[in-house]
Design an enzyme around this catalytic site. Structure first.
Site, short mmCIF file in Angstrom:
data_model
loop_
_atom_site.label_atom_id
_atom_site.label_comp_id
_atom_site.label_asym_id
_atom_site.label_seq_id
_atom_site.Cartn_x
_atom_site.Cartn_y
_atom_site.Cartn_z
N CYS A 44 13.48 11.03 7.70
CA CYS A 44 13.50 10.67 9.12
C CYS A 44 14.91 10.78 9.68
O CYS A 44 15.08 10.89 10.90
CB CYS A 44 12.94 9.28 9.34
SG CYS A 44 13.74 7.99 8.38
N GLU A 101 9.50 16.35 16.07
CA GLU A 101 9.95 16.17 14.70
C GLU A 101 9.18 17.13 13.80
O GLU A 101 7.95 17.17 13.82
CB GLU A 101 9.73 14.73 14.23
CG GLU A 101 10.27 14.47 12.83
CD GLU A 101 10.06 13.04 12.38
OE1 GLU A 101 10.97 12.49 11.74
OE2 GLU A 101 8.99 12.48 12.65
N LYS A 126 0.87 -1.18 0.00
CA LYS A 126 0.00 0.00 0.00
C LYS A 126 0.91 1.22 0.00
O LYS A 126 1.44 1.60 1.03
CB LYS A 126 -0.90 -0.01 1.23
CG LYS A 126 -2.22 0.77 1.10
CD LYS A 126 -2.09 2.25 0.82
CE LYS A 126 -1.54 3.03 1.99
NZ LYS A 126 -1.50 4.52 1.66
N GLU A 142 9.48 1.58 11.31
CA GLU A 142 10.51 2.60 11.25
C GLU A 142 9.79 3.94 11.25
O GLU A 142 8.97 4.22 10.36
CB GLU A 142 11.39 2.45 10.01
CG GLU A 142 12.33 1.27 10.06
CD GLU A 142 13.34 1.35 11.20
OE1 GLU A 142 13.61 2.47 11.69
OE2 GLU A 142 13.86 0.31 11.60
#
Length: 481
Positions: free
Chosen positions: A282, A382, A172, A248
Site C-alpha cells: 500500500c 491503485e 481472520k 488501513e
C-alpha cells in the site's frame, strides 16, 4: 499436509470438514491444505476469546509481555523455515521474506517492552483532597482481518498491541497466505499462551470476515486491505453494530524528484519503492513526478535500471521481482497495463517474462509509462503491481499540487538536497507518512503508521499510538473518607 484452525488453545478441524489448497504463485506447488471455515467456527473462536478475557485482563503487563517475548524467540529460532514458507506462498524475494519474519520479531519485542511504560497520567485536581488520574482499560475481544501482502508483519503488528494491552483476539488471515499466520499461531502456542486468548479461523473473508463484523461479542475490528472492502466493514461495523473500527487501505503514493537531486540515488529510491515486493504494498511508489530540468536523464536511467532487474524465482538470492500473489492479482495488473498502453506511452515492461521456468507462475515485468495525463486511470487508480507512471513538471509547486491531486493520502517521498524545499514538502504534502531522500515504502515498528483521506480512518497502528485503538481511557477521582 493439512492444517487446522487454532481455537481455545487447540488445533481444530473446521465444521465443514472442507479445505482449500494453498498454492505457490511461482510454480503452483501445493504448500498444504487450509480450512474452509464456516460461521460456526468463528462462533467457537469468539466464545473462547470472550471466556478468556477476564483472566487475561487481570494479568500484569509483565506477565502478558512474557508470552510475546517467548513467541518472538520462537520466530527468531525458526526464521529460515518460516521465511521460506512466506516466500513460497506470497512470492516476495528472499531478502524481503526473511526480513519480514525478523520484522515480526522486532514488533513482538517492542510491545513486550511496552509492559514497562507509563499507562496514564496524574492530573492536578481543583480539590486538594482529590487524587485525580487516568488509566487505560482493554476493549475486550477484538477481531483482526489481515491482508496477504505482509502475511506475518501485519498480523503481528495488530495482535501484539492488542494482547499487551489486555485484549483477547480472533484473527481472520488472508486466504491466499494462510501458512504465514499458522506460524504465528504456532509461536504463541509454543509460548504457552493461555487457551482462548488468541484464536485463528482460516477461510473466506466473505464468510468469516462478514460474520466477525456482525458478531456482538467482538468489540472492535482492525482491517487492512482494499478500500472497497474497508468501507463495507466500516458501514456494517459502526453504523449497524456500534463497534470501534480501524481501517488501513490503499495508496497512490508519489515520489517527487527535484532538479538538484542526485539522479542515480533517486533512481535507486524509485526502483526500490516501486518494484520491491512486486509493487504489492500500500506504500509502494506509483507516481514519479520529476522536475523538467532532469526529466530526460532521470527517465533514461530509470528505464535502463528497470530493464536490469531480475524477474524470477523468489527463492533465488539475486531475484528482485517475484510473482504476483495470485492469478487474479496478476490478471488485474496486466489489465491495467493494457489500459495504460491506450492512454500513455509504454517505456519498458508491460508483459510476462519469456523464460520457460516462469511459465507456470504469475509474473509480469516491471513496467514504466510516461506521457500520462492527470485524469488517466494510471494516474488515479491503485494498481498494486510493478507499474510506474512518470510525470514531468516545471517546478516544486506544480509537483506538490500534482502529488496531492488524489483521493489517497498514505505515503509520499521527495528527492532533493534543498533543505528549505524538503521542509516545505513535509508541511505541504497531504499524507500520513513522509520520506525525504528515501523510498515511499518502509516503516519502523516504534513509530505510528497510517494515512489520511481515503487511505485510513485516521487512527494509527504501531508505536505508542497503537494504545489509542486497543484501549479506552478511564478517569479516576480518588478522595479520602
Amino acid at each position: 499436509m493439512r492444517y487446522l484452525n487454532y481455537i481455545n488453545g487447540l488445533w481444530k478441524e473446521p465444521t465443514s470438514r472442507e479445505y482449500k489448497e494453498n498454492l505457490s504463485p511461482h510454480n503452483g506447488e501445493n504448500l498444504g491444505e487450509f480450512p474452509s471455515s464456516v460461521a460456526a467456527d468463528l462462533h467457537d473462536a469468539v466464545a473462547a476469546g470472550k471466556r478468556s478475557f477476564p483472566a487475561w485482563k487481570k494479568l500484569s503487563f509483565q506477565q502478558r509481555a512474557s508470552y510475546l517475548q517467548k513467541a518472538a524467540d520462537h520466530l527468531k529460532k525458526n526464521v529460515q523455515e518460516i521465511g521460506q514458507d512466506l516466500i513460497k506462498e506470497e512470492g516476495k524475494p528472499l531478502a524481503e521474506g526473511m526480513g519480514e519474519v525478523n520484522r515480526a520479531v522486532s514488533i513482538l519485542e517492542y510491545y513486550a517492552a511496552e509492559a514497562r511504560q507509563p499507562l496514564g497520567e496524574v492530573i492536578p485536581s481543583a480539590n486538594a483532597e482529590t487524587f485525580l488520574y487516568t488509566t487505560r482499560t482493554p476493549l475486550g475481544l477484538v477481531g483482526l482481518i489481515t491482508p496477504w501482502n505482509f502475511p506475518i508483519a501485519i498480523p503481528v503488528w495488530k495482535l501484539a498491541p492488542a494482547l499487551i494491552y489486555g485484549n483477547t483476539v480472533v484473527i481472520k488471515p488472508a486466504d491466499l497466505t494462510p501458512k504465514s499466520v499458522y506460524h504465528v499461531m504456532k509461536a504463541f502456542d509454543e509460548a504457552g499462551l493461555p487457551a482462548g486468548v488468541l484464536n485463528c479461523v482460516f477461510g473466506k473473508g466473505s464468510v468469516i470476515g462478514a460474520e466477525m463484523v456482525e458478531h456482538p461479542d467482538i468489540k472492535a475490528i482492525s482491517f487492512t486491505g482494499s478500500n472497497q472492502v474497508g468501507i463495507q466493514i466500516q458501514n456494517r461495523a459502526t453504523t449497524a453494530n456500534g463497534k470501534k473500527v480501524q481501517l488501513e487501505m490503499g495508496g497512490k503514493n508519489p515520489l517527487i524528484v527535484l532538479s538538484d537531486a542526485d539522479v542515480d540515488k533517486a533512481v535507486e529510491i524509485a526502483v526500490g519503492g516501486a518494484f520491491k515486493s512486486t509493487g504489492q504494498k500500500c506504500t509502494a511508489t506509483s507516481r514519479i513526478i520529476v522536475e523538467e530540468g532532469i526529466y530526460e536523464v532521470f527517465r533514461d536511467r530509470l528505464v535502463n535500471r528497470t530493464k536490469e532487474l531480475k524477474v524470477g524465482n523468489p527463492l533465488d538470492g539475486d531475484t528482485f521481482v517475484g510473482p504476483a500473489v495470485s492469478k487474479t492479482q496478476c490478471d488485474g495488473v496486466i489489465k491495467m497495463i493494457e489500459v495504460g498502453k491506450e492512454e500513455a506511452t509504454l517505456l519498458c515492461g508491460g508483459e510476462a517474462p519469456s523464460e520457460e521456468e516462469l511459465a507456470n507462475g504469475f509474473y509480469v515485468k516491471p513496467t514504466v509509462f510516461e506521457n500520462v495525463s492527470h485524469d488517466a486511470r494510471l494516474a488515479r487508480e491503485e494498481i498494486f503491481g510493478p507499474v510506474i507512471a512518470l510525470f514531468k513538471v516545471k517546478n516544486y509547486e506544480e509537483a506538490v499540487e500534482m502529488a496531492n491531486d488524489t483521493e489517497y493520502g498514505l505515503s509520499a517521498a521527495i528527492c532533493t538536497n534543498n533543505l528549505t524545499l524538503a521542509q516545505r514538502f513535509i508541511e505541504d504534502i497531504e499524507v500520513g507518512l513522509v520520506h525525504v531522500n528515501s523510498e515511499t515504502a518502509g516503516t519502523e515498528p516504534q513509530v505510528p503508521f497510517g494515512g489520511c483521506k481515503s487511505s485510513s480512518t485516521g487512527s494509527r497502528e504501531q508505536g505508542k499510538t497503537a494504545i489509542e485503538f486497543y484501549t479506552q481511557v478511564k478517569t479516576i477521582y480518588l478522595d479520602r473518607m
